[in-house]
Design a protein around this motif. Structure first.
Motif, PDB file in Angstrom:
ATOM      1  N   LEU A  42       0.842  -1.196   0.000  1.00  8.75           N
ATOM      2  CA  LEU A  42       0.000   0.000   0.000  1.00  8.75           C
ATOM      3  C   LEU A  42       0.876   1.243   0.000  1.00  8.75           C
ATOM      4  O   LEU A  42       2.002   1.218   0.492  1.00  8.75           O
ATOM      5  CB  LEU A  42      -0.902   0.044   1.241  1.00  8.75           C
ATOM      6  N   THR A  43       0.329   2.319  -0.533  1.00  8.28           N
ATOM      7  CA  THR A  43       1.005   3.606  -0.407  1.00  8.28           C
ATOM      8  C   THR A  43       0.600   4.247   0.912  1.00  8.28           C
ATOM      9  O   THR A  43      -0.370   3.833   1.568  1.00  8.28           O
ATOM     10  CB  THR A  43       0.609   4.545  -1.556  1.00  8.28           C
ATOM     11  N   ASP A  45      -0.766   7.135   1.334  1.00 14.84           N
ATOM     12  CA  ASP A  45      -2.103   7.717   1.189  1.00 14.84           C
ATOM     13  C   ASP A  45      -3.195   6.650   1.300  1.00 14.84           C
ATOM     14  O   ASP A  45      -4.271   6.902   1.866  1.00 14.84           O
ATOM     15  CB  ASP A  45      -2.229   8.443  -0.153  1.00 14.84           C
ATOM     16  N   GLN A  46      -2.925   5.469   0.765  1.00 15.08           N
ATOM     17  CA  GLN A  46      -3.911   4.391   0.866  1.00 15.08           C
ATOM     18  C   GLN A  46      -4.103   3.947   2.320  1.00 15.08           C
ATOM     19  O   GLN A  46      -5.227   3.671   2.752  1.00 15.08           O
ATOM     20  CB  GLN A  46      -3.480   3.204   0.006  1.00 15.08           C
ATOM     21  N   ALA A  49      -6.267   6.437   4.040  1.00 15.50           N
ATOM     22  CA  ALA A  49      -7.673   6.266   3.656  1.00 15.50           C
ATOM     23  C   ALA A  49      -8.314   5.108   4.426  1.00 15.50           C
ATOM     24  O   ALA A  49      -9.468   5.207   4.872  1.00 15.50           O
ATOM     25  CB  ALA A  49      -7.778   6.025   2.151  1.00 15.50           C
ATOM     26  N   VAL A  50      -7.578   4.016   4.596  1.00 13.37           N
ATOM     27  CA  VAL A  50      -8.075   2.887   5.385  1.00 13.37           C
ATOM     28  C   VAL A  50      -8.337   3.328   6.823  1.00 13.37           C
ATOM     29  O   VAL A  50      -9.380   3.007   7.417  1.00 13.37           O
ATOM     30  CB  VAL A  50      -7.068   1.715   5.355  1.00 13.37           C
TER      31      VAL A  50
END
Length: 330
Positions: A42-43, A45-46, A49-50
């Motif tokens: 994952l990045t 930013d991802q 978001a999670v």
């Protein structure tokens, strides 16, 4: 077939073969080479978001005290602990404060792997009430499944999170039976359970540094021992690490951060004297008194810093959560 037809067919076939020989060859696809190390899952930013979704899910479920609302984004020990808190809050006239679980990240540890389950570790910012930051574990069980909050633990006082690799690079997951450490991750939970049970007499006691969790568990154990003594009964306690659920990721110095869930079972028997329970215990059991025995189950999440083999550093508990989640009695 006439001779003329045979000659005509042969001529056409020769012409077709000649054309085929002069045709341009189709290009052969050349796929990109497979990297030696898989990229981060994952990045940054991802992950953020999670965490936003996890926070929204917790907020909604906490407001309703409904464990069913946790399912989309909360699982494992985190759901067990939250569910017990909801049960207590519903049973008591005055609300018990829920454990705060902030979701603003300070440090993100993303694994490099091409398999599942996948695990992301997060150290949060300090909550507004100045409690200690939380160490969160996010797990994706299978492809296309959502990442869910699997566990949290509270950073212990004066503990420093070891250096890990930035999310853009990723950290290598560590198998439970991996070698190259003072103990394997799978052995770590068992060794700590022995330490809680036997103290300095435990086989690997010298490998561990001091931590306040041991002291707190010892204090609670003394209280229950006194209750059993006053009731003319017996006290037993068993520590069971869930070694098959051990999660670990490498650190920059060759060590590892290891997360081990543990179940503690405390049992008090009496000589048929009535035993009064505390408010939270009674809420979990559904009644205020028991006549012969009471069994208390604690759900714990232990986060360790595991040094590499040959290091002079001690194994330390980086973060911990230890919550009573069930009571049975008769």
């Amino acid at each position: 077939m006439s001779t003329l037809r045979w000659r005509t067919a042969a001529a056409l076939l020769v012409g077709a073969l000649a054309l085929a020989g002069c045709a341009t060859e189709l290009p052969v696809p050349t796929p990109d080479p497979v990297p030696a190390v898989p990229p981060p899952t994952l990045t940054e930013d991802q992950v953020k978001a999670v965490l936003e979704d996890v926070g929204a899910t917790l907020e909604k479920a906490d407001e309703a005290l409904d464990v069913g609302l946790l399912e989309p984004r909360v699982t494992g020990p985190a759901a067990t602990i939250r569910g017990a808190e909801y049960t207590v809050n519903k049973a008591l006239e005055e609300d018990e404060e829920l454990i705060k679980v902030p979701t603003s990240p300070r440090t993100i540890v993303v694994p490099t792997t091409d398999s599942w389950p996948r695990t992301v570790f997060v150290v949060t910012e300090q909550p507004e009430d100045l409690q200690s930051p939380r160490f969160l574990v996010l797990v994706q069980e299978e492809p296309r499944a959502p990442y869910r909050l699997w566990a949290w633990s509270r950073l212990l006082p004066d503990r420093m999170v070891p250096r890990t690799f930035v999310p853009e690079v990723g950290s290598v997951p560590v198998a439970p039976d991996a070698e190259g450490f003072v103990l394997s991750p799978a052995e770590l939970g068992e060794a700590y359970a022995e330490l809680l049970d036997d103290g300095e007499k435990a086989e690997h006691a010298k490998l561990f540094g001091e931590d306040v969790l041991q002291e707190r568990i010892a204090l609670v154990r003394e209280q229950y021992e006194k209750i059993a003594e006053q009731a003319g009964g017996k006290f037993t306690e068993k520590y069971t690490p869930q070694t098959e659920q051990t999660l670990a990721v490498s650190t920059a110095d060759g060590g590892a951060i290891v997360v081990v869930p543990m179940t503690t079972t405390t049992r008090i028997t009496t000589d048929d004297r009535e035993l009064s329970l505390g408010k939270a215990e009674a809420a979990l059991l559904g009644k205020k008194k028991v006549g012969r025995s009471a069994t208390f189950t604690w759900t714990s999440v232990l986060t360790f810093v595991l040094p590499p083999e040959g290091s002079s550093e001690k194994i330390v508990v980086l973060a911990a959560e230890h919550v009573r989640t069930d009571v049975k009695g008769k």
